[in-house]
Design a protein around this motif. Structure first.
Motif, PDB file in Angstrom:
ATOM      1  N   GLU A 187       0.748  -1.142   0.145  1.00  0.00           N
ATOM      2  CA  GLU A 187       0.021   0.084   0.038  1.00  0.00           C
ATOM      3  C   GLU A 187       0.717   1.255  -0.076  1.00  0.00           C
ATOM      4  O   GLU A 187       0.316   2.372  -0.390  1.00  0.00           O
ATOM      5  N   ARG A 188       2.177   1.033   0.346  1.00  0.00           N
ATOM      6  CA  ARG A 188       2.920   2.400   0.430  1.00  0.00           C
ATOM      7  C   ARG A 188       3.581   2.801  -1.168  1.00  0.00           C
ATOM      8  O   ARG A 188       4.596   3.345  -1.223  1.00  0.00           O
ATOM      9  N   ALA A 189       3.565   1.782  -2.106  1.00  0.00           N
ATOM     10  CA  ALA A 189       3.950   1.881  -3.048  1.00  0.00           C
ATOM     11  C   ALA A 189       3.571   3.209  -3.989  1.00  0.00           C
ATOM     12  O   ALA A 189       4.467   4.013  -4.592  1.00  0.00           O
ATOM     13  N   GLY A 190       2.213   3.329  -3.902  1.00  0.00           N
ATOM     14  CA  GLY A 190       1.859   4.620  -4.395  1.00  0.00           C
ATOM     15  C   GLY A 190       1.838   4.718  -5.969  1.00  0.00           C
ATOM     16  O   GLY A 190       1.600   3.850  -6.792  1.00  0.00           O
ATOM     17  N   ARG A 191       2.653   5.809  -6.326  1.00  0.00           N
ATOM     18  CA  ARG A 191       2.841   6.114  -7.584  1.00  0.00           C
ATOM     19  C   ARG A 191       3.809   5.408  -8.332  1.00  0.00           C
ATOM     20  O   ARG A 191       3.986   5.224  -9.680  1.00  0.00           O
ATOM     21  N   VAL A 192       4.599   4.437  -7.601  1.00  0.00           N
ATOM     22  CA  VAL A 192       5.656   3.626  -8.095  1.00  0.00           C
ATOM     23  C   VAL A 192       4.865   2.340  -8.823  1.00  0.00           C
ATOM     24  O   VAL A 192       5.387   1.703  -9.778  1.00  0.00           O
ATOM     25  N   ALA A 193       3.865   1.569  -8.092  1.00  0.00           N
ATOM     26  CA  ALA A 193       3.250   0.494  -8.541  1.00  0.00           C
ATOM     27  C   ALA A 193       2.049   0.792  -9.283  1.00  0.00           C
ATOM     28  O   ALA A 193       1.496  -0.066 -10.040  1.00  0.00           O
ATOM     29  N   PHE A 194       1.274   1.878  -9.190  1.00  0.00           N
ATOM     30  CA  PHE A 194       0.087   2.261  -9.738  1.00  0.00           C
ATOM     31  C   PHE A 194       0.226   3.462 -10.426  1.00  0.00           C
ATOM     32  O   PHE A 194       0.908   4.365 -10.076  1.00  0.00           O
ATOM     33  N   PRO A 195      -0.711   3.615 -11.491  1.00  0.00           N
ATOM     34  CA  PRO A 195      -0.872   4.873 -12.465  1.00  0.00           C
ATOM     35  C   PRO A 195      -1.440   6.088 -11.623  1.00  0.00           C
ATOM     36  O   PRO A 195      -2.433   5.609 -10.995  1.00  0.00           O
ATOM     37  N   SER A 196      -0.618   7.111 -11.643  1.00  0.00           N
ATOM     38  CA  SER A 196      -1.150   8.153 -11.001  1.00  0.00           C
ATOM     39  C   SER A 196      -0.906   9.557 -12.043  1.00  0.00           C
ATOM     40  O   SER A 196      -0.299   9.584 -12.732  1.00  0.00           O
ATOM     41  N   ALA A 197      -1.644  10.512 -11.622  1.00  0.00           N
ATOM     42  CA  ALA A 197      -1.966  11.795 -12.273  1.00  0.00           C
ATOM     43  C   ALA A 197      -0.391  12.470 -11.647  1.00  0.00           C
ATOM     44  O   ALA A 197       0.087  12.236 -10.607  1.00  0.00           O
ATOM     45  N   PRO A 198      -0.040  13.400 -12.611  1.00  0.00           N
ATOM     46  CA  PRO A 198       1.366  14.254 -12.238  1.00  0.00           C
ATOM     47  C   PRO A 198       1.197  15.104 -11.109  1.00  0.00           C
ATOM     48  O   PRO A 198       0.148  15.615 -10.948  1.00  0.00           O
ATOM     49  N   ALA A 199       2.052  15.007 -10.247  1.00  0.00           N
ATOM     50  CA  ALA A 199       1.968  15.899  -9.043  1.00  0.00           C
ATOM     51  C   ALA A 199       2.982  16.903  -9.171  1.00  0.00           C
ATOM     52  O   ALA A 199       4.216  16.393  -9.395  1.00  0.00           O
ATOM     53  N   CYS A 200       2.819  18.182  -8.783  1.00  0.00           N
ATOM     54  CA  CYS A 200       3.689  19.119  -8.737  1.00  0.00           C
ATOM     55  C   CYS A 200       3.908  19.895  -7.396  1.00  0.00           C
ATOM     56  O   CYS A 200       2.858  20.097  -6.725  1.00  0.00           O
ATOM     57  N   SER A 201       4.903  20.300  -6.863  1.00  0.00           N
ATOM     58  CA  SER A 201       5.132  20.942  -5.793  1.00  0.00           C
ATOM     59  C   SER A 201       5.758  22.206  -5.784  1.00  0.00           C
ATOM     60  O   SER A 201       6.549  22.657  -6.862  1.00  0.00           O
ATOM     61  N   LEU A 202       5.352  23.086  -4.936  1.00  0.00           N
ATOM     62  CA  LEU A 202       5.772  24.470  -5.087  1.00  0.00           C
ATOM     63  C   LEU A 202       7.069  24.468  -3.881  1.00  0.00           C
ATOM     64  O   LEU A 202       6.831  24.253  -2.800  1.00  0.00           O
ATOM     65  N   ARG A 203       8.217  25.386  -4.314  1.00  0.00           N
ATOM     66  CA  ARG A 203       9.250  25.538  -3.517  1.00  0.00           C
ATOM     67  C   ARG A 203       9.794  26.795  -3.686  1.00  0.00           C
ATOM     68  O   ARG A 203       9.338  27.374  -4.795  1.00  0.00           O
ATOM     69  N   SER A 204      10.656  27.139  -2.959  1.00  0.00           N
ATOM     70  CA  SER A 204      11.289  28.517  -2.986  1.00  0.00           C
ATOM     71  C   SER A 204      12.251  28.613  -4.074  1.00  0.00           C
ATOM     72  O   SER A 204      12.859  27.623  -4.484  1.00  0.00           O
ATOM     73  N   ARG A 205      12.399  29.927  -4.518  1.00  0.00           N
ATOM     74  CA  ARG A 205      13.371  30.106  -5.721  1.00  0.00           C
ATOM     75  C   ARG A 205      14.879  29.937  -5.075  1.00  0.00           C
ATOM     76  O   ARG A 205      15.197  30.420  -4.097  1.00  0.00           O
ATOM     77  N   THR A 206      15.486  29.104  -5.847  1.00  0.00           N
ATOM     78  CA  THR A 206      17.116  28.848  -5.436  1.00  0.00           C
ATOM     79  C   THR A 206      17.801  30.138  -5.743  1.00  0.00           C
ATOM     80  O   THR A 206      17.321  31.139  -6.685  1.00  0.00           O
ATOM     81  N   ARG A 207      19.032  30.079  -5.182  1.00  0.00           N
ATOM     82  CA  ARG A 207      19.938  31.203  -5.397  1.00  0.00           C
ATOM     83  C   ARG A 207      20.497  31.372  -7.009  1.00  0.00           C
ATOM     84  O   ARG A 207      21.128  32.365  -7.255  1.00  0.00           O
TER      85      ARG A 207
END
Length: 252
Positions: A110-130
């Motif tokens: 059950e912890r495989a998630g996106r590795v074993a099952f098809p999933s929609a693309p997920a994007c994350s927001l992070r701070s701008r690098t230097r």
């Protein structure tokens, strides 16, 4: 020391100047290369061929075996060891360690998630690098799309287009023709240049005809009034038709 120990008038004394005996030298350590032999011969001298005396070679060595000095192991035949199977008693080996293989309960599907099952693309927001501040990326206004009108459309065929140029000063109705060269400004090209050349003749001076340069009587030298006078008659000698001519030279 008595004076009788010395022979002659020589006595030990300090030398008046430096002599060779006061300085140490290697002596006859350095010498010229030898002229005898083959090894280290003088290269400036001729060297004769050298021969060496070898050792007398014996005949074929005889096979000298040690005889029955070796004890063959039992069971050895003329073709090798005896083929009868033999067994030996050794110590008991240790058991191999068990293989620790994980069981089915060690996995969590059950912890495989996106590795074993098809999933929609997920994007994350992070701070701008230097490092993003040094990127000189061109903006949208730096790109220019190709035009859709005119003759330079990339993916379409264009119709013929015409442009309206400015009014020209040459050939127009208001052109000043006074500056145009007249007919006399052009030089007539000789026809012999671009056509077959015709024969040419030259006119020379008149040549006088050859004639008599003697003095001729003029019209005043004649007397036309004397033409009516009759001429006088004379009597000549009658010649006979049968008279032979006079022959002086008679050929022999």
């Amino acid at each position: 020391m008595s004076a009788n120990a010395w022979v002659g008038s020589w006595r030990p004394h300090r030398p008046r100047g430096p002599i060779a005996a006061l300085y140490g030298s290697p002596g006859p350590k350095y010498g010229l290369p030898t002229n005898v032999g083959y090894h280290l011969h003088d290269p400036s001298r001729g060297r004769a061929p050298a021969y060496s005396f070898g050792v007398r070679a014996g005949g074929r060595p005889e096979d000298r075996s040690p005889g029955p000095a070796y004890l063959l192991p039992p069971g050895t035949t003329a073709k090798g060891k005896d083929g009868t199977p033999a067994f030996s008693i050794y110590g008991r080996p240790r058991d191999l360690p068990p293989i620790l293989t994980p069981g089915p309960g060690c996995y969590s599907p059950e912890r495989a998630g996106r590795v074993a099952f098809p999933s929609a693309p997920a994007c994350s927001l992070r701070s701008r690098t230097r490092h993003s501040a040094s990127h000189q990326t061109p903006g949208p206004a730096a790109y220019q799309l190709p035009p859709m009108l005119g003759p330079r459309v990339v993916s379409k065929s264009s119709a013929p287009n015409y442009s309206i140029p400015g009014r020209s000063n040459v050939g127009a109705f208001y052109e000043d023709l006074c500056k145009t060269p007249g007919p006399c400004s052009y030089r007539v090209v000789d026809a012999d240049v671009y056509k077959r050349r015709a024969p040419q003749y030259s006119m020379l001076a008149r040549n006088p005809l050859p004639g008599d340069t003697t003095t001729k009587p003029g019209p005043g030298a004649y007397s036309p009034g004397q033409q009516g006078r009759q001429q006088g008659l004379t009597f000549g000698i009658r010649h006979s038709n049968y008279l032979a001519p006079l022959i002086v030279d008679v050929p022999d």
